[in-house]
Design a protein around this motif. Structure first.
Motif, PDB file in Angstrom:
ATOM      1  N   ARG A 168       0.843  -1.193   0.000  1.00 39.96           N
ATOM      2  CA  ARG A 168       0.000   0.000   0.000  1.00 39.96           C
ATOM      3  C   ARG A 168       0.878   1.243   0.000  1.00 39.96           C
ATOM      4  O   ARG A 168       1.794   1.372   0.800  1.00 39.96           O
ATOM      5  CB  ARG A 168      -0.936   0.008   1.212  1.00 39.96           C
ATOM      6  CG  ARG A 168      -1.938   1.150   1.183  1.00 39.96           C
ATOM      7  CD  ARG A 168      -2.951   1.020   2.295  1.00 39.96           C
ATOM      8  NE  ARG A 168      -2.374   1.281   3.610  1.00 39.96           N
ATOM      9  CZ  ARG A 168      -2.626   0.559   4.703  1.00 39.96           C
ATOM     10  NH1 ARG A 168      -3.432  -0.487   4.622  1.00 39.96           N
ATOM     11  NH2 ARG A 168      -2.067   0.853   5.865  1.00 39.96           N
ATOM     12  N   TYR A 169       0.584   2.171  -0.913  1.00 38.69           N
ATOM     13  CA  TYR A 169       1.319   3.424  -1.025  1.00 38.69           C
ATOM     14  C   TYR A 169       0.381   4.581  -0.724  1.00 38.69           C
ATOM     15  O   TYR A 169      -0.774   4.595  -1.151  1.00 38.69           O
ATOM     16  CB  TYR A 169       1.877   3.600  -2.436  1.00 38.69           C
ATOM     17  CG  TYR A 169       2.840   2.522  -2.850  1.00 38.69           C
ATOM     18  CD1 TYR A 169       2.369   1.360  -3.472  1.00 38.69           C
ATOM     19  CD2 TYR A 169       4.201   2.651  -2.631  1.00 38.69           C
ATOM     20  CE1 TYR A 169       3.242   0.356  -3.867  1.00 38.69           C
ATOM     21  CE2 TYR A 169       5.089   1.646  -3.023  1.00 38.69           C
ATOM     22  CZ  TYR A 169       4.602   0.499  -3.639  1.00 38.69           C
ATOM     23  OH  TYR A 169       5.452  -0.481  -4.015  1.00 38.69           O
ATOM     24  N   ARG A 170       0.879   5.579  -0.002  1.00 40.96           N
ATOM     25  CA  ARG A 170       0.153   6.829   0.228  1.00 40.96           C
ATOM     26  C   ARG A 170       0.405   7.766  -0.945  1.00 40.96           C
ATOM     27  O   ARG A 170       1.548   7.975  -1.348  1.00 40.96           O
ATOM     28  CB  ARG A 170       0.605   7.491   1.522  1.00 40.96           C
ATOM     29  CG  ARG A 170      -0.123   8.815   1.820  1.00 40.96           C
ATOM     30  CD  ARG A 170       0.564   9.560   2.948  1.00 40.96           C
ATOM     31  NE  ARG A 170       0.495   8.779   4.178  1.00 40.96           N
ATOM     32  CZ  ARG A 170      -0.500   8.851   5.063  1.00 40.96           C
ATOM     33  NH1 ARG A 170      -1.505   9.675   4.828  1.00 40.96           N
ATOM     34  NH2 ARG A 170      -0.486   8.117   6.154  1.00 40.96           N
ATOM     35  N   VAL A 171      -0.672   8.326  -1.501  1.00 41.64           N
ATOM     36  CA  VAL A 171      -0.553   9.264  -2.619  1.00 41.64           C
ATOM     37  C   VAL A 171      -0.253  10.650  -2.048  1.00 41.64           C
ATOM     38  O   VAL A 171      -1.064  11.238  -1.341  1.00 41.64           O
ATOM     39  CB  VAL A 171      -1.837   9.288  -3.464  1.00 41.64           C
ATOM     40  CG1 VAL A 171      -1.709  10.302  -4.591  1.00 41.64           C
ATOM     41  CG2 VAL A 171      -2.129   7.901  -4.025  1.00 41.64           C
ATOM     42  N   LEU A 172       0.947  11.144  -2.344  1.00 45.89           N
ATOM     43  CA  LEU A 172       1.364  12.445  -1.815  1.00 45.89           C
ATOM     44  C   LEU A 172       0.894  13.599  -2.687  1.00 45.89           C
ATOM     45  O   LEU A 172       0.590  14.676  -2.193  1.00 45.89           O
ATOM     46  CB  LEU A 172       2.893  12.478  -1.692  1.00 45.89           C
ATOM     47  CG  LEU A 172       3.518  11.403  -0.782  1.00 45.89           C
ATOM     48  CD1 LEU A 172       5.024  11.520  -0.806  1.00 45.89           C
ATOM     49  CD2 LEU A 172       2.976  11.515   0.638  1.00 45.89           C
ATOM     50  N   ASP A 229       2.685   0.515   3.657  1.00 50.28           N
ATOM     51  CA  ASP A 229       2.557  -0.777   4.326  1.00 50.28           C
ATOM     52  C   ASP A 229       2.817  -1.886   3.313  1.00 50.28           C
ATOM     53  O   ASP A 229       2.460  -1.770   2.140  1.00 50.28           O
ATOM     54  CB  ASP A 229       1.148  -0.938   4.914  1.00 50.28           C
ATOM     55  CG  ASP A 229       0.985  -2.259   5.639  1.00 50.28           C
ATOM     56  OD1 ASP A 229       0.185  -3.079   5.163  1.00 50.28           O
ATOM     57  OD2 ASP A 229       1.658  -2.456   6.674  1.00 50.28           O
ATOM     58  N   ARG A 230       3.470  -2.945   3.777  1.00 52.61           N
ATOM     59  CA  ARG A 230       3.704  -4.113   2.939  1.00 52.61           C
ATOM     60  C   ARG A 230       3.202  -5.337   3.702  1.00 52.61           C
ATOM     61  O   ARG A 230       3.654  -5.609   4.823  1.00 52.61           O
ATOM     62  CB  ARG A 230       5.183  -4.248   2.590  1.00 52.61           C
ATOM     63  CG  ARG A 230       5.464  -5.312   1.516  1.00 52.61           C
ATOM     64  CD  ARG A 230       6.954  -5.421   1.268  1.00 52.61           C
ATOM     65  NE  ARG A 230       7.549  -4.168   0.852  1.00 52.61           N
ATOM     66  CZ  ARG A 230       7.598  -3.728  -0.398  1.00 52.61           C
ATOM     67  NH1 ARG A 230       7.060  -4.463  -1.367  1.00 52.61           N
ATOM     68  NH2 ARG A 230       8.162  -2.584  -0.696  1.00 52.61           N
ATOM     69  N   GLY A 231       2.243  -6.069   3.123  1.00 49.44           N
ATOM     70  CA  GLY A 231       1.600  -7.157   3.834  1.00 49.44           C
ATOM     71  C   GLY A 231       2.049  -8.526   3.372  1.00 49.44           C
ATOM     72  O   GLY A 231       3.155  -8.715   2.844  1.00 49.44           O
ATOM     73  N   TYR A 291     -11.941  -6.262   4.662  1.00 52.80           N
ATOM     74  CA  TYR A 291     -10.830  -5.857   3.812  1.00 52.80           C
ATOM     75  C   TYR A 291      -9.508  -6.334   4.405  1.00 52.80           C
ATOM     76  O   TYR A 291      -9.321  -6.364   5.626  1.00 52.80           O
ATOM     77  CB  TYR A 291     -10.798  -4.338   3.666  1.00 52.80           C
ATOM     78  CG  TYR A 291     -11.979  -3.765   2.931  1.00 52.80           C
ATOM     79  CD1 TYR A 291     -12.569  -2.598   3.339  1.00 52.80           C
ATOM     80  CD2 TYR A 291     -12.489  -4.396   1.808  1.00 52.80           C
ATOM     81  CE1 TYR A 291     -13.660  -2.055   2.669  1.00 52.80           C
ATOM     82  CE2 TYR A 291     -13.566  -3.873   1.128  1.00 52.80           C
ATOM     83  CZ  TYR A 291     -14.149  -2.719   1.555  1.00 52.80           C
ATOM     84  OH  TYR A 291     -15.217  -2.189   0.884  1.00 52.80           O
ATOM     85  N   ARG A 292      -8.590  -6.652   3.505  1.00 57.35           N
ATOM     86  CA  ARG A 292      -7.250  -7.013   3.960  1.00 57.35           C
ATOM     87  C   ARG A 292      -6.361  -5.786   4.111  1.00 57.35           C
ATOM     88  O   ARG A 292      -5.406  -5.797   4.872  1.00 57.35           O
ATOM     89  CB  ARG A 292      -6.613  -7.990   2.962  1.00 57.35           C
ATOM     90  CG  ARG A 292      -7.376  -9.329   2.860  1.00 57.35           C
ATOM     91  CD  ARG A 292      -6.683 -10.297   1.953  1.00 57.35           C
ATOM     92  NE  ARG A 292      -5.338 -10.632   2.447  1.00 57.35           N
ATOM     93  CZ  ARG A 292      -4.511 -11.500   1.847  1.00 57.35           C
ATOM     94  NH1 ARG A 292      -4.922 -12.126   0.733  1.00 57.35           N
ATOM     95  NH2 ARG A 292      -3.310 -11.742   2.336  1.00 57.35           N
ATOM     96  N   SER A 293      -6.685  -4.710   3.409  1.00 56.25           N
ATOM     97  CA  SER A 293      -5.850  -3.508   3.476  1.00 56.25           C
ATOM     98  C   SER A 293      -6.164  -2.649   4.692  1.00 56.25           C
ATOM     99  O   SER A 293      -5.311  -1.923   5.199  1.00 56.25           O
ATOM    100  CB  SER A 293      -6.054  -2.670   2.211  1.00 56.25           C
ATOM    101  OG  SER A 293      -5.699  -3.397   1.066  1.00 56.25           O
ATOM    102  N   TYR A 294      -7.427  -2.681   5.165  1.00 54.37           N
ATOM    103  CA  TYR A 294      -7.838  -1.880   6.301  1.00 54.37           C
ATOM    104  C   TYR A 294      -8.656  -2.759   7.239  1.00 54.37           C
ATOM    105  O   TYR A 294      -9.251  -3.756   6.825  1.00 54.37           O
ATOM    106  CB  TYR A 294      -8.712  -0.693   5.872  1.00 54.37           C
ATOM    107  CG  TYR A 294      -8.151   0.128   4.752  1.00 54.37           C
ATOM    108  CD1 TYR A 294      -8.815   0.213   3.532  1.00 54.37           C
ATOM    109  CD2 TYR A 294      -6.967   0.833   4.901  1.00 54.37           C
ATOM    110  CE1 TYR A 294      -8.325   0.969   2.500  1.00 54.37           C
ATOM    111  CE2 TYR A 294      -6.461   1.590   3.861  1.00 54.37           C
ATOM    112  CZ  TYR A 294      -7.142   1.659   2.658  1.00 54.37           C
ATOM    113  OH  TYR A 294      -6.653   2.401   1.643  1.00 54.37           O
ATOM    114  N   ALA A 295      -8.693  -2.356   8.514  1.00 59.77           N
ATOM    115  CA  ALA A 295      -9.527  -3.061   9.488  1.00 59.77           C
ATOM    116  C   ALA A 295     -10.961  -2.552   9.353  1.00 59.77           C
ATOM    117  O   ALA A 295     -11.468  -1.835  10.197  1.00 59.77           O
ATOM    118  CB  ALA A 295      -9.011  -2.848  10.900  1.00 59.77           C
ATOM    119  N   SER A 296     -11.607  -2.920   8.270  1.00 61.31           N
ATOM    120  CA  SER A 296     -12.923  -2.385   7.966  1.00 61.31           C
ATOM    121  C   SER A 296     -13.681  -3.373   7.103  1.00 61.31           C
ATOM    122  O   SER A 296     -13.106  -4.335   6.576  1.00 61.31           O
ATOM    123  CB  SER A 296     -12.790  -1.040   7.247  1.00 61.31           C
ATOM    124  OG  SER A 296     -14.056  -0.484   7.013  1.00 61.31           O
TER     125      SER A 296
END
Length: 605
Positions: free
Chosen positions: A141-145, A156-158, A186-191
């Motif tokens: 997962r990359y944050r878009v700056l 994050d790297r899972g 979701y696997r990327s977020y706790a949601s």
């Protein structure tokens, strides 16, 4: 003169008036209160139905947006407009899509080798993320700056990831068509979230060559409901047909998911109102359908009105939408006003009785005085006689005097009627002229601000009723203060009158209106005019002012007088107001000023 007993006038009039007024006050109050009680249920039903319909319309739009994104990507792939290589181009396309879909959580492409390219909106901070996984590689997962350039940083790297093993990919691959899949974690977020997916096929029908998907997080759905339900006492919720809760307006502030995957039953929720809804659904003993009328529920001593309806989203999704509104919040103030209205009716009746008593007392005193004066004027003159033996003492006196004054009074009345008729006609003409003058600006002799606001309100309601656009142009003279300082106030007034004359020439239809708002600011109201028509009118007005060639003062931006115009358009389904339309036009005018003047600007259509 008769010897029968006579009574004072005040008591003969006051006694029946008291009885009639008290009876009317009590009768009107009782009928009003009964009518209020009878109509309250109808008012409640209409209010709840209107609110629920509004929430449903927005929810349908949200579901449609997810459906359209998936359908668009699948169609683009089929036409060769969505190549999976190079990945950077596909990533930028998905980021652009989710940037314009503020309520979606994921827009994804599952690759045939198990890889993934996905654009995401974080359920907590709302920022954009880019999520990728190569074949057999970890989910990264990359944050878009920078949304413009797509610059990112690793967040994050899972664990190793294979999109082919997940529900959304398998549903599309197995069914071969676009459709919704159930709530997943979701696997990327706790949601939690739900969404829909579609297989990617070539123009020849080969495939699936991947899967396109779009997800709606339950946190975003809760926030969506909260935004549509803001300012109301109650809640809105969305659940599956079997009573599994998806989202509610009370969960909008949750950090991640408001409910666990195994605790989504309405009966398991902490909010007692949701549990009460679950109890009501359970008592129906069958699959819950939309209620024809609001159902009243009691929760912890308070009464709520429930509107439950089925929502069928694009792609075959069937949900339950519930709107629960507190009854006192709907009609509490209205009922309090009804009680106060009854009190006011009784108070006014008592006040009227007191005033009537005082007036009658004064009337009797005046009648006595009038009788004495009339007797002095009519002594020695004959006339039509009237009975002098009535039951009212004061009228007996007046009757005796009237017999002497009858002829003179008839003549005087005839003359007076003629004068009153003449004066009434003159007064009507004077009032009509006064009303016309009050609606005009004293300097330019076009409509003033008061007339404009009145016509704007009428045009607004007419545009909504007739489903037409409404255009408004707001303009003022560029560097008018400098013009006044150079040429003088008299020349400035002449300029304003000339500009008003130009605006009057732009009134081509009966409903068009030119008006002066203040100083050098004018407006042109154009009902039934769309953005293209408004643009033509603004451009023509600029050309007409330039053609006049009024000389500007030295130091001004141009050698001749110019104007700046702000344009705003209102549509039939606009949720704005007449004041909001004027404000948008003034913002457009400010943009025209800051953009260099001598131009027109429309910030929104």
């Amino acid at each position: 003169m008769s010897t029968r007993r006579a009574y004072p006038l005040r008591w003969l009039l006051l006694a029946p008036a008291i009885l009639v007024m008290l009876g009317m006050a009590l009768g009107v109050g009782a009928l009003s209160w009964r009518a209020a009680r009878v109509s309250s249920e109808s008012v409640e039903q209409r209010l709840v139905e209107e609110i629920a319909s509004g929430v449903e319309q927005h929810l349908q739009g949200l579901l449609r947006s997810a459906h359209d994104v998936v359908q668009e990507n699948a169609g683009a792939f089929r036409l060769g407009l969505l190549p999976l290589e190079p990945p950077a181009r596909l990533q930028q396309r998905l980021l652009n899509q989710i940037r314009h879909q503020p309520h979606l959580t994921f827009i994804s492409i599952g690759l045939p080798d198990g890889g993934l390219i996905s654009a995401s909106r974080h359920p907590v901070d709302g920022g954009l993320r880019l999520i990728t996984a190569e074949r057999g590689g970890p989910l990264t997962r990359y944050r878009v700056l920078d949304e413009g350039s797509g610059r990112t940083e690793l967040e994050d790297r899972g664990e190793p990831y294979d999109s082919r093993s997940l529900v959304w990919y398998q549903r599309a691959a197995q069914s071969g068509e676009l459709g919704w899949y159930p709530v997943v974690a979701y696997r990327s977020y706790a949601s939690l979230g739900l969404g829909l997916s579609a297989p990617l096929r070539s123009a020849q029908g080969q495939g699936p060559l991947g899967v396109a998907g779009a997800d709606l997080g339950l946190v975003q759905l809760s926030r969506f409901l909260a935004a549509r339900f803001a300012g109301r006492s109650g809640l809105a919720f969305v659940a599956e047909q079997d009573g599994q809760l998806l989202a509610s307006s009370t969960e909008a502030d949750a950090q991640y998911t408001p409910i666990r995957l195994d605790q989504r039953q309405l009966a398991q929720q902490a909010d007692p109102r949701l549990r009460a809804v679950a109890d009501w659904i359970g008592r129906q003993g069958k699959r819950t359908e939309a209620t024809n009328r609001p159902v009243k529920l009691q929760v912890e001593g308070r009464y709520y009105l429930l509107n439950l309806r089925e929502v069928r989203g694009a792609g075959g999704l069937e949900l339950l939408q519930g709107v629960l509104l507190e009854e006192d919040a709907l009609l509490g103030s209205w009922r309090a006003q009804a009680r106060w209205a009854l009190i006011w009716v009784l108070a006014l009746a008592l006040l009227a009785i007191g005033l009537l008593f005082a007036l009658l007392t004064r009337l009797v005193r005046e009648l006595d005085t009038l009788g004495q004066a009339a007797g002095g004027l009519a002594l020695g003159q004959g006339g039509v006689r009237v009975p002098e033996d009535g039951p009212i003492l004061e009228l007996r006196r007046l009757g005796a005097l009237f017999n002497h004054m009858g002829v003179q009074v008839q003549r005087s009345l005839s003359t007076l009627k003629g004068e009153v008729s003449t004066r009434s006609d003159e007064l009507a003409l004077a009032q009509a002229e006064l009303q016309r003058q009050l609606a005009l600006d004293s300097l330019t002799q076009i409509a003033n601000r008061g007339r404009f606001e009145e016509e704007l309100d009428k045009a607004w309601r007419r545009a909504q009723r007739q489903s037409q656009a409404l255009a408004l142009l707001v303009l003022d003279v560029d560097a008018f203060k400098l013009y006044n300082e150079r040429h003088g106030q008299v020349a400035g007034d002449t300029l304003l009158r000339g500009l008003a004359e130009l605006l009057e020439g732009m009134q081509r239809r009966p409903d068009d209106l030119a008006a002066r708002l203040s100083a050098d600011r004018f407006v042109l109201l154009l009902p039934g005019t769309d953005p293209q028509g408004a643009a033509q009118e603004a451009e023509e007005l600029l050309l007409r002012v330039r053609a006049r060639g009024w000389p500007q003062a030295p130091g001004a931006p141009a050698s001749t007088v110019s104007i700046s115009i702000g344009v705003a358009i209102a549509w039939p389904d606009d949720v704005d107001s007449p004041a909001g339309l004027l404000q948008r036009a003034e913002h457009s005018l400010a943009a025209a000023k800051s953009g260099g003047r001598n131009r027109w600007v429309c910030l929104s259509a």
